[in-house]
Structures are given as C-alpha cells and as structure tokens.
Design a protein around this motif. Structure first.
Motif, PDB file in Angstrom:
ATOM      1  N   ALA A 223       0.837  -1.207   0.000  1.00  0.00           N
ATOM      2  CA  ALA A 223       0.000   0.000   0.000  1.00  0.00           C
ATOM      3  C   ALA A 223       0.871   1.255   0.000  1.00  0.00           C
ATOM      4  N   SER A 260      -3.282  -3.736   4.631  1.00  0.00           N
ATOM      5  CA  SER A 260      -3.513  -4.200   3.268  1.00  0.00           C
ATOM      6  C   SER A 260      -4.925  -4.772   3.157  1.00  0.00           C
ATOM      7  N   PHE A 261      -5.610  -4.445   2.058  1.00  0.00           N
ATOM      8  CA  PHE A 261      -6.950  -4.965   1.800  1.00  0.00           C
ATOM      9  C   PHE A 261      -6.894  -6.212   0.922  1.00  0.00           C
ATOM     10  N   ALA A 351      -7.631  -2.899   9.358  1.00  0.00           N
ATOM     11  CA  ALA A 351      -7.580  -2.902   7.895  1.00  0.00           C
ATOM     12  C   ALA A 351      -8.985  -2.887   7.305  1.00  0.00           C
ATOM     13  N   ARG A 355     -10.679  -0.235   4.794  1.00  0.00           N
ATOM     14  CA  ARG A 355     -11.235  -0.707   3.522  1.00  0.00           C
ATOM     15  C   ARG A 355     -12.627  -0.131   3.320  1.00  0.00           C
ATOM     16  N   GLY A 383      -4.727  -0.843  -0.174  1.00  0.00           N
ATOM     17  CA  GLY A 383      -4.471  -0.733   1.256  1.00  0.00           C
ATOM     18  C   GLY A 383      -4.130   0.710   1.598  1.00  0.00           C
TER      19      GLY A 383
END
Length: 462
Positions: A223, A260-261, A351, A355, A383
């Motif tokens: 990200a 992070s997604f 996270a 998101r 992310g």
C-alpha cells in the motif's frame, strides 16, 4: 573477488556477483562514530554481584509518578475495555534511562512477532556479531530510516527510490548530499524490469554514468504511500535477485503492512531468509505501531543484519539515547494483554475499517470527480489511507499533462480544500506532476463530497 573502493563515491563493477562484507556498506560517519562511553558499559550492570557506580541515573524515589494506567479495547470484547496498569519494578524501569535498542520485553515481543510473520528464526542468544539478524526499537520508523540512511550513505553516494516516493525521507537525503535516482512503479508496484535495464546500462547511460553505483533501494512494498499499490511477489523476488547481483541493500519500509486490503505476499525480509544459497543480509525492514496502535506513542522497529542494526543503535546511543521508556512500557503492557493473536485480530479489523472508508470515499469520488466532464482518474488502492488522483488538467507549454502544484497550493486552498500536490512525492526536485494525494483516514462522507465538489470547480475553472 571483485575489487571495490571506499571513498567519496561507491564504485562497483557492472556485474558484481561476489558479495562484499556488510561492514563495507557503512558510511564514513558510522565507521568513525565512537561508542558511548557510558551506555556501552550499562549492560554490565546486569551481571550477578556487580556493584555499579557507573551512570548518573536519578533516584526513582524522587519520581512523583506512582502508576500509569490505560483502558484498552481488546479484540475479543471491544465493548468492555479493560484497565492495564504499569506499576512497581516495570514502572521504575520505564521512568529511568533504559537500553538503547529498546525495552527487552518489547524487543522480544516484536522479535517473536517478526519471526512468526516472516519465517525468520529468532536470533540466537549470543553476542550480537554472531546473530543473523536482530531487532531494535526507534522513535517511530522514520527515525530509524533516517538513521539508517546516515549510517550507510556518504555525501556523493547514490540511493534508488521507488517513484513516486514517500516524501518524509527526502530531506535527510538532500541534507546528506546523496544522489537520488527514481525507479518507476505501476499498479503492481516497483518495476523490477525497469530497474534491471537501468542497472545494466548504469555506466553508459548519460543520466547515471557520472553517478556512483547505488548502495540501496528504498521502497514501500505494501500500500505504497502515495499510490496505495503493492509490489507483487514476482517483483519482490526479482528485486532481491538484482540486489544480490549488483550488490546493494533493500530498505523495506512497510508501515502499511497490516493495512492491506489484499492477500499478503511474503515480505522481502522473509524472502531474504529463504534462500540458503545466498547471503541473507540484503534487507533492512522497517515497521511501525503508528497505523494500528497509536501514532503518538512513536514506536517503530527495524529488523535486519546485526552489523547494520548495531550501527543504528550506536547512532541512537550518541544522540537521543533511547525511545521514551513510558511509551515503551505502555506499548508492551497493551501488547502483552492482547497477545500476538489478539494483536493480529486487531490489525485485521483496523484494515477492514480503512477498507470500508476507502469504499465510501471512492464512491463519492466517482459520483463527483468522474461526472461528465471527468476531472480525475485513479487506481483503486489495495491498502493504506490514500487515493492518488491523476487530475485531468489543461495542457500547457511546460508539461505534456499539466501540473497540479499551483492548482492545489493556491486555487484549491483559496476554495477551502487541502491536499498534497504530486511534486512532493518526486524522487528528485525540479519536476512536475499532474497527481495529487488525498486521504480518507479521517474525513466524513459529507465533508468528502464538499471537498470533491470544490476541487472539481477549481479544475473546471482553469
């Protein structure tokens, strides 16, 4: 064995395959820096039977603080916060001068987490010089990154920077008179193919032939700030291969690792430890608790080869001595209450929180910025906290795409909206950018819509 010269510039052959000792990467300042006369002796106070007349530590009986207590929302039951108190011996140690590398309990907790997440066996309990890697705590990860630059880079050395890059690292490189060279990135992160072409032609390309060969590559693999894109696994492997071939270090700045997604890929630090056929000392990994626990605690940490981490600690010992003991004691009290499993649960929920904010932010951006005529485009971030908008600006004589700097710095500000113009993220000065970074971490949906309406009007009025 390839010859190399230590001097005002780092010179290596075009095809450098024989790894040089990590100590050869240290800057002249790092090699000249003497150990702290007092701090270097403090570990001896822990020897059984030792009577210390050493340090000028204030007597804790004079400290007025009796207890530090914080309420903590635990992931298993966030509706019922628990009180975590720091008292007694742990509090006395927190209020006193402490170890340069960090409070042992916090260092051990973070080292165990790092070992578990990145598949690197814990350092042996032996002298630092024999450990394959070690971990140290810093006053936020940027503190450690700036120190790492200082202990590696001399004036006239060259650093490769992922482009666009995190602007917080640029002042230290500028003051240190380090040459910076941008490495392209796209939706899949830093472009290893572009870097390989650059390195292969370094001594014949007019853009690089006058520069010392690079000692390090700085990158944000997860990200990335500002783009929100992550470097793919194949590219990470390629970057590690290039670092070994051309003999440079990898600075893996990963503050958004837990934000992070997308499905996580192995870190460079993990990959560096997997191949026993190669030296395992190419990566310095920087992480932070700022994004998932508290930015104000100022707790970051670095993991990497002992000789490099030792040099960072030596710098700390002769500058601000240590990270705040109070910040560290609060951090470890909360982390121990959570445990590694609880911390990772909390990080995953954090996270997911961001998101959902990204989704709402992008929905509003599509409605306003992509309405006819569209005024911006972007790649959805995987992310982090940002959108990296490419503004569709009128062309001018100076650039093929237009430049966002004046618009964001002047017209947008007058219209009542703040953002960061893209030139702030360029690896070298003097360029232009049609991009702008906007953050979705704090702003509500109503203010988001109004900010985008104002930005749209400013662009259309050009």
């Amino acid at each position: 064995m390839n010859d190399y010269v230590r001097g005002s510039a780092w010179r290596v052959p075009v095809t450098a395959c024989q790894p040089r000792p990590l100590s050869a990467f240290l800057s002249r300042n790092a090699q000249r820096r003497p150990a702290s006369a007092i701090r270097s002796l403090l570990p001896l106070e822990q020897e059984p039977g030792m009577i210390s007349l050493l340090a000028g530590k204030p007597n804790p009986a004079t400290f007025p603080i009796e207890e530090i207590a914080v309420k903590v929302r635990l992931p298993d039951d966030a509706s019922s916060p628990v009180v975590v108190a720091v008292t007694g011996d742990r509090l006395q140690k927190a209020l006193q001068y402490g170890p340069t590398a960090g409070t042992p309990a916090l260092v051990d907790w973070l080292a165990q987490l790092t070992s578990s997440l990145h598949g690197r066996p814990l350092p042996a309990q032996s002298s630092d010089s024999t450990k394959p890697w070690q971990l140290a705590v810093g006053n936020g990860s940027q503190d450690l990154i700036v120190k790492a630059f200082e202990v590696i880079l001399d004036s006239g050395d060259t650093a490769l920077l992922q482009s666009p890059t995190y602007p917080g690292v640029l002042p230290a490189l500028c003051v240190g008179q380090v040459n910076t060279v941008a490495v392209e990135s796209d939706e899949a992160g830093i472009r290893a193919d572009a870097l390989e072409r650059m390195l292969a032609r370094w001594d014949v390309d007019e853009k690089t032939s006058s520069l010392a060969r690079p000692k390090l590559l700085y990158m944000v693999p997860t990200a990335s700030n500002p783009t929100g894109t992550s470097t793919s696994l194949d590219r990470k492997r390629a970057l590690l291969r290039l670092a070994r071939k051309y003999d440079f270090l990898l600075f893996e700045d990963d503050p958004y690792y837990h934000l992070s997604f997308e499905e996580a890929t192995p870190s460079l630090f993990a990959l560096d430890g997997q191949d026993s056929d190669h030296d395992q000392g190419r990566v310095l990994r920087f992480e932070s608790l700022s994004k998932v626990m508290s930015a104000g605690l100022r707790i970051g940490f670095v993991a990497g080869p002992s000789v490099l981490v030792d040099a960072i600690n030596k710098y700390t010992a002769t500058s601000h001595l240590q990270v705040s003991g109070v910040s560290q004691c609060v951090a470890i009290a909360v982390l121990e209450q959570m445990g590694h499993r609880g911390f990772l649960q909390h990080a995953a929920r954090t996270a997911d929180f961001y998101r959902r904010r990204r989704d709402a932010f992008e929905r509003i951006a599509h409605e306003i910025l992509r309405a006819e005529p569209p005024v911006a485009e972007w790649t959805s971030p995987g992310g982090g906290m940002f959108l990296w908008l490419r503004l569709l600006l009128p062309l001018n004589a100076n650039t093929a795409e237009g430049d966002s700097f004046a618009l964001i710095s002047t017209q947008a500000r007058r219209a009542g909206v703040l953002a960061v113009p893209g030139v702030a993220f360029l690896a070298s000065s003097g360029g232009t950018s049609t991009y702008v970074r906007v953050s979705f971490s704090l702003i509500g949906e109503e203010d988001t819509a109004e900010a985008f309406r104002r930005l749209r009007r400013v662009i259309l009025d050009l």
